[in-house]
Design an enzyme around this catalytic site. Sequence first.
Site, PDB file in Angstrom:
ATOM      1  N   GLY A 238       0.789  -1.225   0.000  1.00 62.43           N
ATOM      2  CA  GLY A 238       0.000   0.000   0.000  1.00 62.43           C
ATOM      3  C   GLY A 238       0.824   1.279   0.000  1.00 62.43           C
ATOM      4  N   PRO A 281       4.978  -4.782  -1.060  1.00 56.51           N
ATOM      5  CA  PRO A 281       4.813  -3.656  -1.986  1.00 56.51           C
ATOM      6  C   PRO A 281       4.484  -4.103  -3.397  1.00 56.51           C
ATOM      7  CG  PRO A 281       7.139  -4.060  -1.584  1.00 56.51           C
ATOM      8  CD  PRO A 281       6.384  -5.047  -0.721  1.00 56.51           C
ATOM      9  N   GLY A 282       3.588  -3.403  -4.042  1.00 53.34           N
ATOM     10  CA  GLY A 282       3.262  -3.670  -5.442  1.00 53.34           C
ATOM     11  C   GLY A 282       3.511  -2.404  -6.239  1.00 53.34           C
ATOM     12  N   ARG A 283       2.583  -1.447  -6.089  1.00 50.37           N
ATOM     13  CA  ARG A 283       2.641  -0.183  -6.800  1.00 50.37           C
ATOM     14  C   ARG A 283       4.005   0.513  -6.675  1.00 50.37           C
ATOM     15  NH1 ARG A 283      -1.959   2.947  -7.373  1.00 50.37           N
ATOM     16  NH2 ARG A 283      -2.856   1.808  -5.629  1.00 50.37           N
ATOM     17  N   ARG A 319      -7.798   3.469 -14.347  1.00 49.24           N
ATOM     18  CA  ARG A 319      -7.713   4.117 -13.031  1.00 49.24           C
ATOM     19  C   ARG A 319      -8.348   5.519 -12.983  1.00 49.24           C
ATOM     20  NH1 ARG A 319      -3.700   5.205 -10.516  1.00 49.24           N
ATOM     21  NH2 ARG A 319      -4.396   4.483  -8.497  1.00 49.24           N
ATOM     22  N   CYS A 350     -15.268   4.049 -26.415  1.00 51.38           N
ATOM     23  CA  CYS A 350     -16.593   4.597 -26.639  1.00 51.38           C
ATOM     24  C   CYS A 350     -17.303   4.829 -25.308  1.00 51.38           C
ATOM     25  CB  CYS A 350     -17.378   3.633 -27.520  1.00 51.38           C
ATOM     26  SG  CYS A 350     -18.800   4.412 -28.205  1.00 51.38           S
ATOM     27  N   TYR A 380      -1.050  -1.178 -11.957  1.00 51.15           N
ATOM     28  CA  TYR A 380      -2.502  -1.337 -12.105  1.00 51.15           C
ATOM     29  C   TYR A 380      -3.044  -0.714 -13.395  1.00 51.15           C
ATOM     30  CZ  TYR A 380      -2.053  -2.682  -7.225  1.00 51.15           C
ATOM     31  OH  TYR A 380      -1.669  -3.293  -6.070  1.00 51.15           O
TER      32      TYR A 380
END
Length: 427
Positions: A238, A281-283, A319, A350, A380
């Site tokens: 996070g 941790p990812g982001r 996002r 569209c 993401y």
Amino acid sequence: MANLEIGGIDCRRLAEVSGTPLLVYDEAKIEGQFAAATSNFKSEKFETEVVYAAKAFSCKAIFEKAKEAGAGLDVVSGGELYCAQQAGVDMKSVYFHGNNKSEEELRMALEAGCGTIVLDNRMESQRLVNLAAELKRPIDVLLRVNPGIEAHTHEYIRTSGSDSKFGISIKKAEEIAELIQPVLNSEYVTFKGFHSHIGSQITETEGFEKALEIMIDFIREMKEQYRITAGCLSIGGGFGIKYTAVDKPIPLGEMAEILARTCETLIAEKGVALKKLLIEPGRSIVGEAGYALYRVGFSKDTDSKHFLFVDGGMSDNIRPALYQAEYSCDIATRMGEPKDKTFCVAGKNCESGDILIKEAKLPSSVCEGDLLVIYAAGAYGYSMASNYNRAGRPEVVFVKDGKARRVLRRETYEDQLRLEADEQLTI
Ligand SMILES: Cc1ncc(COP(=O)(O)O)c(C=O)c1O
Ligand SMILES: N[C@@H](CCCC[NH3+])C(=O)O
């Protein structure tokens, strides 16, 4: 007029070779973030482990980078687990999360020799115990509990309020103790400890420090009240990144160091014996390393807006539409030119909500054929991409020291047609 360079390569060249939309990762930045996390998340009081959260961006190449950095892997589906297997990840370093893992996924994890399942609920606990006995496969477990912290982030990416769909509320100590019992009685499943994750894109330390304190108190309570020993604690991921000038995240290395020190202080104060602390941790590993390159197409003026259209949109980055997420951008082929006009950067899907950046200051000279770069697009975006309007997922390249390698090829119309079927079903 200068062009943006990434990893020592001119963006125009990257777009010529690979086409657009294109997701470019600066490999050195990924390595830097892994190193910042692993080298600063250390303690002499307990073991530590950095576990990369695959959901932020998953493919074999990034899993290989995690492996090289000595990080474990957090997966949340059979698909991510399969990709990890194919990337040659050591299955012992895999943590399998999720609130509704299917029986098939649990079997797959057991058969693959996955190291740890992060249990979410009572039904899953019993299911896993039964399956492990049936397959005679050992596995460790952590239990996800919900410390009830309202993190300072968008409501859709908070995970730890008392009504969250993830984990079990920390207030339900008795229920938690009951849930763990079958695991403690199991010959194959070993209870290791607890997991919590309070949300995503959190830029302050406060929420994590609070979560650590609550979790350490909880570990003590479980020991004293229920004789349940939890040697292991994962505090989740996070950690926020810088999308725009407004974001002031604490660098990942500093955050990792603060968490390790805070945990040392807390366990000493509270007399808790902890064997291992983990972060996921990812982001913060892949976000700022990623650059989304789009080709500028038409532009048009409405009553109050100057629209600039690009050849991607919500199908490669949902996002902004989903979380009102904000990004910053440049015209990658006009770097250094004065940014003297405000544009609304919109995609080609569209959908009226297909706006990537509502108000972007860019050079008024921008024209069709220029390249637009969106910064910090590495987390993401690709992993939440869709085929809406049958847009193909973009190509992904890793660049480093003036060299580029394709790690995911562009999804073609034929790729999509491969899913078409016309088969009579036996019902
Ligand atoms: C359990 C868990 N761990 C880790 C992460 C990674 O979060 P982030 O990408 O914000 O670091 C998430 C996603 O929010 C998560 O749900
Ligand atoms: N996908 C979200 C974060 C959710 C993280 C997973 N629990 C984002 O783009 O910010």
